[in-house]
Scaffold this active site. Structure first.
Site, short mmCIF file in Angstrom:
data_model
loop_
_atom_site.label_atom_id
_atom_site.label_comp_id
_atom_site.label_asym_id
_atom_site.label_seq_id
_atom_site.Cartn_x
_atom_site.Cartn_y
_atom_site.Cartn_z
N SER A 1 48.38 -10.98 33.68
CA SER A 1 48.23 -9.54 33.50
C SER A 1 49.50 -8.80 33.93
CB SER A 1 46.98 -9.07 34.25
OG SER A 1 46.61 -7.80 33.81
N ASP B 1 38.24 -10.11 26.74
CA ASP B 1 38.96 -9.42 27.82
C ASP B 1 38.85 -7.92 27.58
OD1 ASP B 1 41.04 -8.21 29.31
OD2 ASP B 1 42.21 -10.05 29.29
N HIS C 1 39.01 -11.39 31.51
CA HIS C 1 40.30 -11.19 32.16
C HIS C 1 40.36 -11.86 33.54
CE1 HIS C 1 44.12 -9.03 32.16
NE2 HIS C 1 43.90 -8.56 33.37
N1 LIG Z 1 39.80 -3.12 39.82
C1 LIG Z 1 40.28 -2.90 38.52
C2 LIG Z 1 40.81 -4.13 37.85
C3 LIG Z 1 41.60 -5.01 38.76
C4 LIG Z 1 41.80 -6.37 38.13
O1 LIG Z 1 41.14 -6.76 37.21
N2 LIG Z 1 42.79 -7.07 38.64
C5 LIG Z 1 43.10 -8.34 38.09
C6 LIG Z 1 44.45 -8.29 37.48
S1 LIG Z 1 44.49 -6.99 36.26
C7 LIG Z 1 46.12 -6.84 35.80
O2 LIG Z 1 47.08 -6.96 36.44
C8 LIG Z 1 43.01 -9.40 39.16
O3 LIG Z 1 43.65 -10.42 39.09
N3 LIG Z 1 42.17 -9.14 40.18
C9 LIG Z 1 42.03 -10.02 41.33
C10 LIG Z 1 40.99 -11.08 41.21
O4 LIG Z 1 40.94 -11.94 42.13
O5 LIG Z 1 40.22 -11.12 40.24
C11 LIG Z 1 39.16 -2.34 37.66
O6 LIG Z 1 38.07 -2.26 38.20
O7 LIG Z 1 39.38 -2.03 36.49
#
Ligand SMILES: N[C@@H](CCC(=O)N[C@@H](CSC=O)C(=O)NCC(=O)O)C(=O)O
Length: 282
Positions: free
Chosen positions: A152, A228, A260
């Protein structure tokens, strides 16, 4: 340069390798930072190549280590893995209330705009400071054999850093990367905040724009889940595909049903490690 010594804060046996975590003062980011490093069992008696992982929004260096399940394949292939944090942190580091700006959202750029420009230099931290530090302090690493991958926001970082440093990295891969940050809400917000409103200053941080003018080729693998929820609004893999020069070694794999999350990453991380091993173990 300020104090560059490393303090090991964790060291755990994992698939006969060592999953380690370090703390150090970053003179580039002007704060204390943590990073995680996996050393495969082969590192005991020979130098091993390094695969850098860049995480996405809201992550620390620990999300990849605890959720991706990459260690068993890295141990088999004899590849070390470095997971840096996603932004500067700590007292005095400016932040934003939103999850997609400030702490946890450094976007792997060198910020030029106040108040971000004092600390937010994640590009230099990943490309310059961490390799120099590891080269001095971790003798088991052969940094002439390095590749880079990410997810991402970190997929954007891996593509941008790899494409801008083809002499340093042998291959690039990304899970659900932000492919055209100049054109999506996450990217537009971050690049304006860190680099200012002049979009000509954004070009060096837009993977699709960089790929369109790529000279020397560096092999790229991208995997994208088709369930996603950020796919059309934020990620835009079609822009990266359209930008690739004819015959560029870009492989894009689309996976129906995957979202995602790190469950998607865990499902295909083995394929990414084996992709990089072709180039790292030459
Ligand atoms: N909190 C946000 C979305 C946050 C999210 O999905 N973070 C992803 C990476 S997104 C792009 O860079 C992530 O890797 N989160 C950490 C995990 O351990 O899953 C929302 O609610 O939209």
């Amino acid at each position: 340069m300020a104090n560059v010594s490393l303090e090991k804060v964790a060291d755990v046996l994992c698939f006969a390798g060592r999953q380690q975590r370090f703390k150090h003062y970053s003179s580039v980011l002007k704060c204390e930072m943590h990073f995680s490093l996996f050393l495969p069992p082969q590192a005991v008696d020979k130098k091993v190549p390094l695969l850098v992982w860049l995480s996405g929004l809201t992550c620390t260096d620990e999300n990849f280590v605890t959720k991706a399940g990459a260690q068993h394949v890295a141990a088999e292939l004899g590849i070390a893995m470095l997971a840096p944090d996603t932004s500067p942190r700590g007292e005095g580091v400016p932040d934003d209330d939103a999850y997609d700006a400030g702490v946890g959202a450094g976007f792997y750029v060198n910020a030029t705009q106040a108040p971000w420009s004092r600390h937010y230099h994640m590009y230099d931290y990943v490309v310059q400071e961490l390799p120099a530090l590891l080269g001095r302090e971790v003798t088991a690493l052969d940094l002439t054999r390095s590749s880079i991958m990410g997810h991402s926001m970190g997929g954007h970082g891996a593509l941008v850093i790899g494409l801008r440093n083809v002499d340093r990295y042998r291959s690039i891969s990304a899970f659900a990367p932000i492919c055209a940050p100049s054109q999506c809400p996450w990217g537009e917000k971050a690049l304006a905040m860190y680099l200012g409103e002049d979009k000509t200053q954004w070009r060096d941080y837009d993977a699709s724009l960089l790929l369109a003018v790529a000279g020397p080729t560096i092999p790229i693998r991208v995997d994208q889940g088709l369930a996603d929820n950020f796919l059309t609004s934020q990620l835009m893999p079609e822009t990266l595909i359209a930008a690739a020069p004819e015959k560029y070694p870009l492989q894009v794999f689309q996976h129906p049903g995957y979202d995602h999350s790190y469950f998607f990453i865990a499902s295909f991380i083995e394929a990414h490690l084996r992709f990089h091993a072709q180039f790292l173990n030459l």
